[in-house]
Structure formats: C-alpha cells, structure tokens
Enzyme design. Structure first.
Site, PDB file in Angstrom:
ATOM      1  N   ASP A 136     -82.438 -61.885  92.578  1.00 31.12           N
ATOM      2  CA  ASP A 136     -81.967 -63.114  93.198  1.00 31.12           C
ATOM      3  C   ASP A 136     -80.963 -62.865  94.503  1.00 31.12           C
ATOM      4  OD1 ASP A 136     -79.224 -62.998  92.134  1.00 31.12           O
ATOM      5  OD2 ASP A 136     -80.075 -63.567  90.330  1.00 31.12           O
ATOM      6  N   LYS A 173     -81.402 -68.537  92.963  1.00 31.60           N
ATOM      7  CA  LYS A 173     -80.893 -69.808  92.599  1.00 31.60           C
ATOM      8  C   LYS A 173     -79.860 -70.159  93.606  1.00 31.60           C
ATOM      9  CE  LYS A 173     -82.481 -70.261  87.737  1.00 31.60           C
ATOM     10  NZ  LYS A 173     -81.784 -70.473  86.402  1.00 31.60           N
TER      11      LYS A 173
END
Length: 403
Positions: free
Chosen positions: A197, A219
C-alpha cells in the site's frame, strides 16, 4: 623466518578440543578469544596480566590462564598459536618457536611475519564468512560487512530452496526503506507476490525481481480504498496457488494495521502465516522529529489512539473524557482530518488548551515536515501548514521539550 606472502590459502580449521595457545592477554587477545572459544578450542593464555574481560573468561573456566611471562616450550602440543603481546621481541620469539614446531601462528604486531592471518569474519544463519585481502584489513572488513548486509537484507539468498507457500505479514516501518527490519527485508526478497500500500516504503519495490507480482491494495485516507475482504481473499488465493506472499505494510502490522484480521482470515483458510513486526510510526515518527514520547520527570504514560473516527461517532471505542484527564503523552494516528474535533473534546474534558502539540508528516522521508503548536491552535496551524496524511500527532508536555 620467511616473510609471509600476500597470497593465502583459506581453510576452515577444526580446533574443537585441540590446544590453542594465545600469548598475551591485552585488548588484541581479548578480541581473538571469543571466536576461538566458540570453535571449541582448548584455549590456553600465557600472560602475567590480563584485561578484566580476559580474566572473566578464565574465572568462568572458558580458558586456562597461565599468569606468567612466555617461555620456550609453551607451544608444545599446540595446533594453533596467536602472538598478541605488546612486546615485539616476545611476539617474534613465539613466531620462531611456532615455525620450528610447525604450528601455524598469527602475529598481531606484524602479520607478514606470521604463518597465518586472521580473516575478517562474520556469522549469518549458520554461515561463517571469512575474507582476506592480502594484508589490507580495512578492505577485508569492508567486503565482509557488505556481504553480511547483502545476506541479512536478502539481496544475496544463501538458500537454494524457495520458501514454502504461505503469507508473511511484514511491517515496513515509518517510510524510509532502511528502517524495515532485517528479517522483513530478507523475506520480502523471497516473495513471489507482494501486496502493498501507499504507506509501505515504495523504494523497496525497486529491489524486487521482474518475476514478482506487485499488487497495490492502498487504503488512501478519505479516498479510494481496497476492501479488506478482497485483500484477505487475494492473500489466500495466491498462497493456495503455491506462492510465497508478502503483505507489506507501513509501520507495524498490529498497530492499527489490520494485520490480525489478515492472520485470522489466513488461519481459517489453513494458510501458514509469518508475522514480522515493524517499527511503528507511533513512536518512530516523533523520534525522527526529535520529540520523545516519554521523558523522565515529564511523561510516565503513552497512549496510542486511532483517529479514524470522530469522538462522537457511534463506532468510536475511545473514552475521550478519560484521556483528557491524563497528564502524559497522547499519540494520535490517522487524526489529521479530525484534529479540530479531537482538540475540542480534550480541552472540554480538562486537558489544558496550552498543552504542547507536535504534528509530524511523512516521517523519515524527504517530505518530512513538523508543526509545533498547542492544543488550542493545532487545527488552525495544521491547516495553514497544509499537513496531509500520513501524519502523527503528539499531545503532551514532551511535544514542547527543546534540546
């Protein structure tokens, strides 16, 4: 005695149970003894005096210490000798005896006059590394250190067999690529698939082989987000397909990183999981900005709080009135967007409005910036500085300490 050449034959000596004589018990001998002891040698030291560390080895029975000057015949029955006194004449005498008795001898004062040299040595996961550089110890030490770092980081893989299929949950640290743990970097280098991520150190991805599949499951705060169930499914499916899968995260997997959710999903599916803790940004980000989260006489407690929901949100599990009564340090993660609400609730329930606050954005990276303010001014100052996630908010007297 013949002068030693700069060409050596590197061999591993089995000294277990065999007599090794070290003449001298000063700092040089002190450095040589631990590895000889570790090799299982029957080490005898000859010296009238010794450093406290060498004396402690003798007291513990790890070596035999003859507390006297060297004399001819001390090498009788020895397999290996080290001349490590501060007297060149004594070292020369030891070397001459060793030459006559055909005992390989290291001369600490003049390596070229010995019949053996000590390589730059390191151990790694059952490997013993030895480097010789023809009498250039700094060069051999530099090569040794480079090899050791490459092995520890996984850049050089000493294992021919690929890792078994499964999942490794790895904390990448606060952002800088060299703040990942040695174990984390080593396992990352073995990955077939990497789920990462935007918070994980992106520079580490450049080191991966072209065969490695990299999946972005970012995210992004207040933006698009990969569903956690989808991430879990991808981990499980890739592992079941015979892949070694790394879930690379920022910070630590178990500090608001949903690492345990992923472990539970994998465990339920029968997929083996390895957890590699990371350097959490909750403590490392303030440290990078020279803010200690504890300090003697200033803060005796640290509370780490998730700021992903507002204080009045029904999903919140935080007792904000209780936190406001604490005098120590509060560290808020994922709190930038709602910093005004957090400051208001803390002040409302008793935290002084002039409590120092430090906000650290993108710690350990080139984009790091810090804002020092107070609880009452925090929201305005954060807006004025255009602070964006990821950022860590530190509230408490420690945020006002100066050096």
């Amino acid at each position: 005695m013949a002068t030693q050449s700069d060409k050596h034959y590197l061999a591993g000596l089995d000294l277990a149970g065999r007599r090794v004589v070290v003449v001298g018990a000063g700092p040089v001998a002190q450095r040589r003894l631990p590895r000889l002891i570790g090799a299982g040698a029957a080490v005898e030291v000859v010296a009238p005096a010794a450093t406290p560390a060498v004396e402690a080895l003798a007291d513990a029975g790890e070596i035999t210490w003859h507390r006297r000057e060297y004399r001819a015949g001390d090498l009788d029955g020895a397999w290996y000798a080290v001349a490590a006194t501060s007297d060149d004449a004594v070292n020369a005498a030891v070397g001459e005896e060793a030459e006559r008795d055909r005992v390989f001898c290291v001369r600490s004062d003049d390596a070229a006059q010995g019949t053996a040299v000590t390589p730059a040595v390191a151990e790694h996961d059952g490997l013993l590394l030895g480097v010789l550089a023809g009498g250039k110890p700094r060069r051999s030490a530099g090569v040794r250190d480079g090899l050791l770092e490459a092995l520890q980081s996984g850049v050089v893989d000493e294992h021919a067999e690929p890792p078994a299929p499964g999942v490794a949950l790895i904390g990448g640290g606060p952002g800088a690529p060299d703040l990942i743990t040695v174990r984390g970097r080593r396992l990352l280098a073995k990955a077939d698939v990497v789920l990462t991520d935007h918070l994980a150190p992106r520079e580490l991805l450049e080191e991966l082989g072209s065969h490695v599949e990299v999946v972005d499951v970012s995210k992004i705060p207040y933006g698009r987000a990969a569903n956690q169930s989808v991430i879990n499914e991808h981990l499980i499916e890739a592992a079941r397909a015979g892949k070694f899968v790394v879930r690379l995260k920022g910070g630590d997997p178990y500090v608001f990183g949903r690492g345990f959710e992923e472990l539970l999903a994998c465990a339920e599916a029968g997929v083996p999981v390895t957890v590699v803790p990371g350097v959490t940004s909750a403590f490392s980000a303030p440290a990078m900005a020279e803010v200690p989260v504890t300090h003697r006489g200033v803060a005796h407690e640290v509370v780490v709080v998730s700021g992903h929901v507002a204080p009045d949100d029904e999903r919140s599990l935080v007792d904000w009135p209780a936190l406001a009564q604490l005098s120590g340090t509060l560290v808020l993660l994922m709190a930038v967007q709602r910093i005004e609400a957090f400051a208001e609730v803390l002040i409302k329930h008793g935290r002084p409005a002039d409590t120092p606050v430090a906000v650290v954005q993108e710690a350990s990276t080139e984009s790091q910036q810090s804002v020092h303010t107070t609880l009452a001014q925090a929201a305005e100052d954060v807006r004025n500085a255009d602070v964006k996630p990821p950022a860590v908010v530190v509230i408490g007297p420690v945020a006002g300490l100066k050096h």
